[in-house]
Design a protein around this motif. Structure first.
Motif, PDB file in Angstrom:
ATOM      1  N   MET A 152      -8.843   9.031   4.128  1.00  0.00           N
ATOM      2  CA  MET A 152     -10.144   8.805   4.776  1.00  0.00           C
ATOM      3  C   MET A 152      -9.935   8.253   6.186  1.00  0.00           C
ATOM      4  N   ALA A 153      -9.025   7.295   6.307  1.00  0.00           N
ATOM      5  CA  ALA A 153      -8.751   6.690   7.611  1.00  0.00           C
ATOM      6  C   ALA A 153      -8.220   7.718   8.596  1.00  0.00           C
ATOM      7  N   ALA A 154      -7.289   8.561   8.147  1.00  0.00           N
ATOM      8  CA  ALA A 154      -6.701   9.563   9.027  1.00  0.00           C
ATOM      9  C   ALA A 154      -7.751  10.569   9.498  1.00  0.00           C
ATOM     10  N   LEU A 155      -8.584  11.041   8.589  1.00  0.00           N
ATOM     11  CA  LEU A 155      -9.631  11.985   8.963  1.00  0.00           C
ATOM     12  C   LEU A 155     -10.637  11.333   9.912  1.00  0.00           C
ATOM     13  N   TYR A 156     -10.988  10.093   9.629  1.00  0.00           N
ATOM     14  CA  TYR A 156     -11.930   9.363  10.485  1.00  0.00           C
ATOM     15  C   TYR A 156     -11.384   9.193  11.905  1.00  0.00           C
ATOM     16  N   LEU A 157     -10.131   8.778  11.999  1.00  0.00           N
ATOM     17  CA  LEU A 157      -9.549   8.505  13.310  1.00  0.00           C
ATOM     18  C   LEU A 157      -9.317   9.773  14.126  1.00  0.00           C
ATOM     19  N   HIS A 178       6.040  13.721   5.225  1.00  0.00           N
ATOM     20  CA  HIS A 178       4.814  13.559   4.440  1.00  0.00           C
ATOM     21  C   HIS A 178       4.173  12.250   4.911  1.00  0.00           C
ATOM     22  N   PRO A 179       3.589  12.243   6.119  1.00  0.00           N
ATOM     23  CA  PRO A 179       3.172  10.981   6.743  1.00  0.00           C
ATOM     24  C   PRO A 179       2.124  10.192   5.973  1.00  0.00           C
ATOM     25  N   THR A 180       1.148  10.863   5.366  1.00  0.00           N
ATOM     26  CA  THR A 180       0.118  10.090   4.661  1.00  0.00           C
ATOM     27  C   THR A 180       0.669   9.444   3.392  1.00  0.00           C
ATOM     28  N   GLN A 181       1.690  10.031   2.793  1.00  0.00           N
ATOM     29  CA  GLN A 181       2.330   9.380   1.647  1.00  0.00           C
ATOM     30  C   GLN A 181       3.009   8.090   2.089  1.00  0.00           C
ATOM     31  N   HIS A 189      -2.991  15.121  16.397  1.00  0.00           N
ATOM     32  CA  HIS A 189      -2.616  15.527  15.044  1.00  0.00           C
ATOM     33  C   HIS A 189      -1.882  14.389  14.337  1.00  0.00           C
ATOM     34  N   LEU A 190      -1.735  14.519  13.023  1.00  0.00           N
ATOM     35  CA  LEU A 190      -0.891  13.607  12.255  1.00  0.00           C
ATOM     36  C   LEU A 190       0.155  14.465  11.554  1.00  0.00           C
ATOM     37  N   LEU A 191       1.326  14.567  12.186  1.00  0.00           N
ATOM     38  CA  LEU A 191       2.354  15.492  11.722  1.00  0.00           C
ATOM     39  C   LEU A 191       3.572  14.788  11.142  1.00  0.00           C
ATOM     40  N   SER A 192       3.874  13.596  11.621  1.00  0.00           N
ATOM     41  CA  SER A 192       5.100  12.920  11.213  1.00  0.00           C
ATOM     42  C   SER A 192       4.910  11.414  11.283  1.00  0.00           C
ATOM     43  N   ALA A 193       5.490  10.712  10.314  1.00  0.00           N
ATOM     44  CA  ALA A 193       5.462   9.253  10.348  1.00  0.00           C
ATOM     45  C   ALA A 193       6.216   8.729  11.558  1.00  0.00           C
ATOM     46  N   LYS A 194       7.183   9.483  12.020  1.00  0.00           N
ATOM     47  CA  LYS A 194       7.984   9.071  13.171  1.00  0.00           C
ATOM     48  C   LYS A 194       7.172   9.095  14.453  1.00  0.00           C
ATOM     49  N   ASP A 195       6.102   9.867  14.489  1.00  0.00           N
ATOM     50  CA  ASP A 195       5.276   9.954  15.692  1.00  0.00           C
ATOM     51  C   ASP A 195       4.408   8.721  15.896  1.00  0.00           C
ATOM     52  N   LEU A 196       4.211   7.936  14.832  1.00  0.00           N
ATOM     53  CA  LEU A 196       3.318   6.786  14.913  1.00  0.00           C
ATOM     54  C   LEU A 196       4.026   5.587  15.534  1.00  0.00           C
ATOM     55  N   VAL A 233      -0.395   0.363  12.334  1.00  0.00           N
ATOM     56  CA  VAL A 233      -1.212  -0.774  11.895  1.00  0.00           C
ATOM     57  C   VAL A 233      -2.690  -0.420  11.966  1.00  0.00           C
ATOM     58  N   MET A 234      -3.093   0.327  13.001  1.00  0.00           N
ATOM     59  CA  MET A 234      -4.484   0.724  13.134  1.00  0.00           C
ATOM     60  C   MET A 234      -4.912   1.616  11.970  1.00  0.00           C
ATOM     61  N   VAL A 235      -4.062   2.578  11.597  1.00  0.00           N
ATOM     62  CA  VAL A 235      -4.394   3.451  10.468  1.00  0.00           C
ATOM     63  C   VAL A 235      -4.504   2.632   9.190  1.00  0.00           C
ATOM     64  N   LEU A 236      -3.573   1.716   8.972  1.00  0.00           N
ATOM     65  CA  LEU A 236      -3.573   0.915   7.751  1.00  0.00           C
ATOM     66  C   LEU A 236      -4.767  -0.031   7.705  1.00  0.00           C
ATOM     67  N   ASP A 237      -5.121  -0.634   8.834  1.00  0.00           N
ATOM     68  CA  ASP A 237      -6.297  -1.506   8.863  1.00  0.00           C
ATOM     69  C   ASP A 237      -7.574  -0.705   8.625  1.00  0.00           C
ATOM     70  N   THR A 238      -7.627   0.504   9.189  1.00  0.00           N
ATOM     71  CA  THR A 238      -8.783   1.371   8.951  1.00  0.00           C
ATOM     72  C   THR A 238      -8.856   1.775   7.484  1.00  0.00           C
ATOM     73  N   ALA A 239      -7.704   2.024   6.880  1.00  0.00           N
ATOM     74  CA  ALA A 239      -7.667   2.365   5.457  1.00  0.00           C
ATOM     75  C   ALA A 239      -8.188   1.211   4.609  1.00  0.00           C
ATOM     76  N   GLU A 240      -7.854  -0.019   4.985  1.00  0.00           N
ATOM     77  CA  GLU A 240      -8.382  -1.173   4.251  1.00  0.00           C
ATOM     78  C   GLU A 240      -9.899  -1.240   4.386  1.00  0.00           C
ATOM     79  N   ALA A 241     -10.412  -0.930   5.559  1.00  0.00           N
ATOM     80  CA  ALA A 241     -11.865  -0.910   5.751  1.00  0.00           C
ATOM     81  C   ALA A 241     -12.498   0.182   4.898  1.00  0.00           C
ATOM     82  N   MET A 242     -11.835   1.334   4.831  1.00  0.00           N
ATOM     83  CA  MET A 242     -12.338   2.417   3.985  1.00  0.00           C
ATOM     84  C   MET A 242     -12.308   2.018   2.513  1.00  0.00           C
ATOM     85  N   ALA A 243     -11.242   1.337   2.110  1.00  0.00           N
ATOM     86  CA  ALA A 243     -11.135   0.889   0.715  1.00  0.00           C
ATOM     87  C   ALA A 243     -12.275  -0.055   0.369  1.00  0.00           C
ATOM     88  N   ALA A 244     -12.677  -0.894   1.328  1.00  0.00           N
ATOM     89  CA  ALA A 244     -13.777  -1.832   1.082  1.00  0.00           C
ATOM     90  C   ALA A 244     -15.080  -1.086   0.808  1.00  0.00           C
TER      91      ALA A 244
END
Length: 334
Positions: A320-325, A134-137, A3-10, A16-27
Motif C-alpha cells: 500500500m505504501a509503495a503504491l501510494y508513494l 524482490h524489494p517489497t519483500q 519505479h520500485l525495482l531494487s532494494a539497492k536503489d533505495l 525509512v520513508m516507505v517503512l514509516d508510510t507502511a506503518e501509517a497504512m497499517a494503522a
C-alpha cells in the motif's frame, strides 16, 4: 524515483520513508472501514509471469484497499503461451489504461527492462525478477524486524505507542544482527534483504552450504558462514530468517546441490534445538512458502517467536505504501 525495482536503489531516507508510510497504512487497517479513497480512478495491473500466492494477493489487496481498480494478468492461458513478447504484452496493457504495473518474472532484469525500454510510461513495481531482486519483500521483512528490534537490548514484545499501535516510525536497525539461512543461490529475497537491511544499519550473516552460495559473494556487504550452529553462537542474532529451498530451480539446473533432504535439514534446518540456542528475544522469519520438515520444522514455524504471519500482514501495508508513494498525487515522493 519513478519505479520500485531494487532494494539497492533505495537510499536510507527513502527506505525509512516507505517503512514509516507502511506503518501509517497499517494503522488505517485497524479501523472498521479499511478502504482509503487515495487511488480512486487509478488502475493497477498485476503482470505475473511466475506463479505466486502471497505476493500477487498482497499487491491486489493493497491496491483495492487504496480504492484502485485491479487487473490480474497470468501468463498461463494468455497470449504469452502463444509466443507474445513482453513488449507486446506491455503495450497491450498500456492501451487498456494502466496507471501502474506490478511485474513478477523468471528472468533477471525483466522489471528494469519494462521500466526503461520506452514501451510504457507508468510506474513499475518489481514483484520479483528471477534470482535478482524482490524489494517489497525486503521492505516487509524490515518492517517486521523494526517492530521487534530494540537497540541496546531485547524486548518481550513489539514496542507500542500510547494508542497501542506499534511504535516503529523513524526506527533504524543500527546494531541489529540478522542471520539469513539456506538457498541463497536462488534467492532474490536474500539479495534484497542484504541490500536493504545493511542500508538501515543492520549486520547480516548469510549461512548456506558452499553449493548454495552465488559467485561473487565478496562484493556483498555481509558476512558468510557455512556453519549454522557456529553462526548462532557467535552472532547472537536478533532474527533468524530461513529461506525456502527452491527445489524447482534446482531440478531445472540438474540438482546435486546437497546430498539429501535429511542431510540438509540436519545441517541447515531450524528445529527445536537451534531455536533453544538462539537468544530468547530473537525472532524467526521466513518469506514463505515454507517447506516444513526441510528448512524449518513445524515446531519452529509455529513457535511463539515466529513472525511469519506478521510478515504476510505487513506485506499488504508495505505494498500500500509503495503504491501510494508512486501513484498518489499527494504521496508521489519516491
Amino acid at each position: 524515483m519513478k519505479h520500485l525495482l531494487s532494494a539497492k536503489d533505495l537510499s536510507h531516507d527513502e527506505a525509512v520513508m516507505v517503512l514509516d508510510t507502511a506503518e501509517a497504512m497499517a494503522a488505517t487497517q485497524r479501523h472498521a472501514v479499511k478502504k482509503l479513497p487515495t487511488l480512486r480512478g487509478k488502475t493497477v495491473v498485476n503482470l505475473f509471469f511466475e506463479d505466486s500466492t502471497r505476493t500477487r494477493l498482497s499487491f491486489e489487496a493493497a491496491a483495492k484497499r487504496l480504492s484502485a481498480d485491479v487487473i490480474n494478468f497470468s501468463a498461463k492461458g494468455s497470449s504469452v503461451s502463444k509466443g507474445e513478447s513482453l513488449k507486446d504484452t506491455a503495450q497491450t496493457i498500456m492501451a487498456m489504461g494502466a496507471d501502474a504495473v506490478v511485474i513478477r518474472h523468471s528472468a533477471c532484469g525483466a522489471a528494469h527492462l519494462l521500466a526503461h525500454a520506452g514501451w510504457i510510461n507508468v510506474p513499475v513495481l518489481n514483484a520479483g525478477d528471477g534470482t535478482h531482486q524482490h524489494p517489497t519483500q525486503a521492505l516487509l521483512d524490515a518492517m517486521t524486524l523494526r517492530r521487534w528490534y530494540q537497540p541496546g537490548g531485547p524486548v518481550s514484545g513489539p514496542r507500542r505507542g500510547r494508542d497501542g499501535s506499534p511504535a516503529a516510525q523513524g526506527q533504524d536497525l543500527d546494531g541489529a544482527r540478522v542471520i539469513i539461512v539456506g538457498d541463497v543461490l536462488h534467492s532474490r529475497v536474500a539479495r534484497s534483504n542484504v541490500d536493504l537491511l545493511t542500508t538501515l544499519g543492520a549486520s547480516v550473516t548469510l549461512v548456506a552450504p558452499p553449493t548454495l552460495l552465488p559467485v561473487g559473494m565478496e562484493d556483498w556487504p555481509c558476512h558468510v558462514s557455512y556453519d549454522l550452529d557456529a553462526a548462532i553462537a557467535e552472532t547472537e542474532p536478533d532474527a533468524v530468517m530461513m529461506l525456502r529451498v527452491q527445489r524447482e530451480r534446482m531440478s531445472a539446473a540438474g540438482g546435486g546441490f546437497f546430498p539429501s533432504p535429511g542431510e540438509y535439514s540436519r545441517r541447515y534446518g531450524l528445529g527445536a534445538a537451534r531455536r533453544a540456542a538462539m537468544p530468547e528475544h530473537a525472532v524467526i522469519m521466513h518469506p514463505g512458502p515454507m517447506n516444513r520438515g526441510l528448512e524449518i520444522t513445524a515446531e519452529a514455524a509455529d513457535d511463539p517467536r515466529s513472525r511469519v504471519i506478521e510478515q504476510v500482514s505487513n506485506g499488504v501495508s508495505v505494498r500500500m505504501a509503495a503504491l501510494y508513494l508512486l501513484l498518489a498525487d499527494e504521496g508521489n515522493q519516491l
